[in-house]
Motif scaffolding. Sequence first.
Motif, short mmCIF file in Angstrom:
data_model
loop_
_atom_site.label_atom_id
_atom_site.label_comp_id
_atom_site.label_asym_id
_atom_site.label_seq_id
_atom_site.Cartn_x
_atom_site.Cartn_y
_atom_site.Cartn_z
N UNK A 1 -31.07 26.78 -18.45
CA UNK A 1 -30.12 26.94 -19.55
C UNK A 1 -29.02 25.89 -19.48
N UNK A 2 -28.53 25.63 -18.27
CA UNK A 2 -27.48 24.62 -18.10
C UNK A 2 -28.00 23.24 -18.50
N UNK A 3 -29.22 22.93 -18.10
CA UNK A 3 -29.81 21.64 -18.47
C UNK A 3 -30.00 21.53 -19.99
N UNK A 4 -30.38 22.63 -20.62
CA UNK A 4 -30.53 22.63 -22.08
C UNK A 4 -29.19 22.33 -22.75
N UNK A 5 -28.13 22.97 -22.25
CA UNK A 5 -26.80 22.73 -22.81
C UNK A 5 -26.38 21.28 -22.62
N UNK A 6 -26.60 20.76 -21.41
CA UNK A 6 -26.23 19.37 -21.12
C UNK A 6 -27.04 18.41 -21.98
N UNK A 7 -28.32 18.69 -22.15
CA UNK A 7 -29.18 17.84 -22.98
C UNK A 7 -28.70 17.85 -24.42
N UNK A 8 -28.36 19.03 -24.93
CA UNK A 8 -27.86 19.14 -26.30
C UNK A 8 -26.57 18.33 -26.47
N UNK A 9 -25.69 18.42 -25.48
CA UNK A 9 -24.44 17.66 -25.55
C UNK A 9 -24.71 16.17 -25.53
N UNK A 10 -25.65 15.73 -24.71
CA UNK A 10 -25.99 14.31 -24.64
C UNK A 10 -26.58 13.82 -25.95
#
Length: 101
Positions: free
Chosen positions: A45-54
């Motif tokens: 979930x954290x990686x998904x959030x970071x990916x979305x932000x990127x």
Amino acid sequence: MKKAMQERFKRLKTEMEAISDEQKNVREGQRQVREKIETIESECEQLKKETKMMIQHSARTQVKLALMFRILKAREDSDSANAANLTQLLRQIVEMEKVIA
């Protein structure tokens, strides 16, 4: 006969204790697996959030670059009014990003 029954009872009791220990080990293993799965899901979930932000950051950068190129083109074409409008738009976008960040 009585002695054989006692021996058998003793053996069954030992086997039941061993089975009980095995069940405890299995439950502990299941608990550990559950914890690992929860950790992995959380990291995912954290990686998904970071990916979305990127992705969002990259999209904003692309918009700003496109505006910069249009500003350069307007200046190149001596279209100072359009260059001024585009520059103002770029400034507004940068200011909005500062507020968001």
